[in-house]
Design a protein around this motif. Sequence first.
Motif, PDB file in Angstrom:
ATOM      1  N   ILE A 123       0.652  -0.978   0.099  1.00  0.00           N
ATOM      2  CA  ILE A 123      -0.001   0.103  -0.088  1.00  0.00           C
ATOM      3  C   ILE A 123       0.973   1.219   0.046  1.00  0.00           C
ATOM      4  O   ILE A 123       0.496   2.340  -0.038  1.00  0.00           O
ATOM      5  CB  ILE A 123      -0.965   0.020   1.172  1.00  0.00           C
ATOM      6  N   ASP A 124       2.168   0.983  -0.105  1.00  0.00           N
ATOM      7  CA  ASP A 124       3.206   2.251  -0.023  1.00  0.00           C
ATOM      8  C   ASP A 124       3.791   2.394  -1.319  1.00  0.00           C
ATOM      9  O   ASP A 124       4.545   3.467  -1.628  1.00  0.00           O
ATOM     10  CB  ASP A 124       4.109   2.016   1.057  1.00  0.00           C
ATOM     11  N   TYR A 125       3.341   1.598  -2.243  1.00  0.00           N
ATOM     12  CA  TYR A 125       4.010   1.841  -3.719  1.00  0.00           C
ATOM     13  C   TYR A 125       3.003   2.984  -4.548  1.00  0.00           C
ATOM     14  O   TYR A 125       1.947   2.582  -4.541  1.00  0.00           O
ATOM     15  CB  TYR A 125       4.046   0.637  -4.524  1.00  0.00           C
ATOM     16  N   PRO A 126       3.766   4.020  -5.251  1.00  0.00           N
ATOM     17  CA  PRO A 126       3.005   4.810  -5.883  1.00  0.00           C
ATOM     18  C   PRO A 126       2.504   4.000  -7.311  1.00  0.00           C
ATOM     19  O   PRO A 126       3.410   3.427  -7.845  1.00  0.00           O
ATOM     20  CB  PRO A 126       3.704   5.751  -6.182  1.00  0.00           C
ATOM     21  N   ALA A 127       1.030   4.353  -7.526  1.00  0.00           N
ATOM     22  CA  ALA A 127       0.493   4.204  -9.018  1.00  0.00           C
ATOM     23  C   ALA A 127       0.112   5.231  -9.642  1.00  0.00           C
ATOM     24  O   ALA A 127      -0.290   6.366  -8.827  1.00  0.00           O
ATOM     25  CB  ALA A 127      -0.350   2.889  -8.612  1.00  0.00           C
TER      26      ALA A 127
END
Length: 386
Positions: free
Chosen positions: A70-74
């Motif tokens: 949930i901390d990776y940017p998309a």
Amino acid sequence: MMTARGIWIAALTVAAFILSACTPTTDLTSAAPAPAIIRPAVVMVNFNVVGVDPATVEGDAGVAGRPVTIDYPARVASISKLVVALAVMRLVEQGKLDLDRDVGDYLGWPVRNPAFPDAPITLRALLSHQSGLRDNIDYIVPLDGRLETVLANPKAWDTGHAPGTYFSYANINSPLIAAVMESATGERFDRIMARQVLTPLGLDACYNWGEGCSDGRRAQAVTLLRPNGDLARDAAIKGPDPCAVYPASNGSCDVDKLYQLGRNGSAFSPQGGLRISARDLARIGQMLLRNGAPLLTPKSFAEMTTPVWTFDGKNGDDDKGYFTAYGLGVHWLVDAQGKSWFGHVGEAYSLRAGFWINPAERRGFYRFVTMVDEFAPVGHCFDRCP
């Protein structure tokens, strides 16, 4: 003299030797591994005013063996429009923008529907998709291009309805909004977004890998893949994106030299270029559950989120029931239980996403799925995604 039995044994020996020479040796330790299967990323977080709950986090971040978090940017596609509206409302509060002023006053060049030359185009109409602009032409302007030239094309306009009277969702509104923001502030769009929204909320996020993202954030990107595994957007790499914006007509990507404030508007993809993690988008959701605090006053929050347009059967293109009400950068829907939610959907580069807030119950959620077939049924990513 060899006996018949000896001849038979010798023949078998020769046959075995020939067979062993012609048959490839099977070595399990040196065999090529089967190609890794990349799993679609499936993420959902629930949030309320005080907390964020990762309800579903599974699959890969676009690379086999790289689990999504949930901390990776998309790249969240059109959810970006809602965040742009937050910045516009901040600038309105600061007296730098007026929602009902002719945007041509800011730009220094006229913006007019050729069928309604006396009707001004306003930010309120642009943010609520009632400007009369249509995606009948390419709304992505080359780095050395001019939005003024694009909008001079009559195909960019709905000539059957006056500005401010008819809803039709169109991405082309967003570059014009960005150009107005730049003209009013003298600052580049990505830097405006960082200064007005992303940095004040403590988010590690940005538009087209511009201002607001930390060094190395690009390498954490959720790579968006098509169902067949082809790259759609944002391969996770070290260093800056070689060209995060749409290049110039000669292929150049020198933003500092070619990009002119208030003339392009599309380079940082205000319509869909926000890179943000699920956790950080949930923080924006928590801000919205606090009626805009600390970014907006209650008055500005109410003006942004209250529906400006509600479908009455003839005052807009509802896209077969997909759109029923829309505020300033805010999409409204009513669920099967009759509960009202506001937020936005995101659909681009084989990603489907939904960001929804229930103000009555003080809760919300964000969900996204990657590697979606572009021909899959379009939905709000509400009960399911897609």
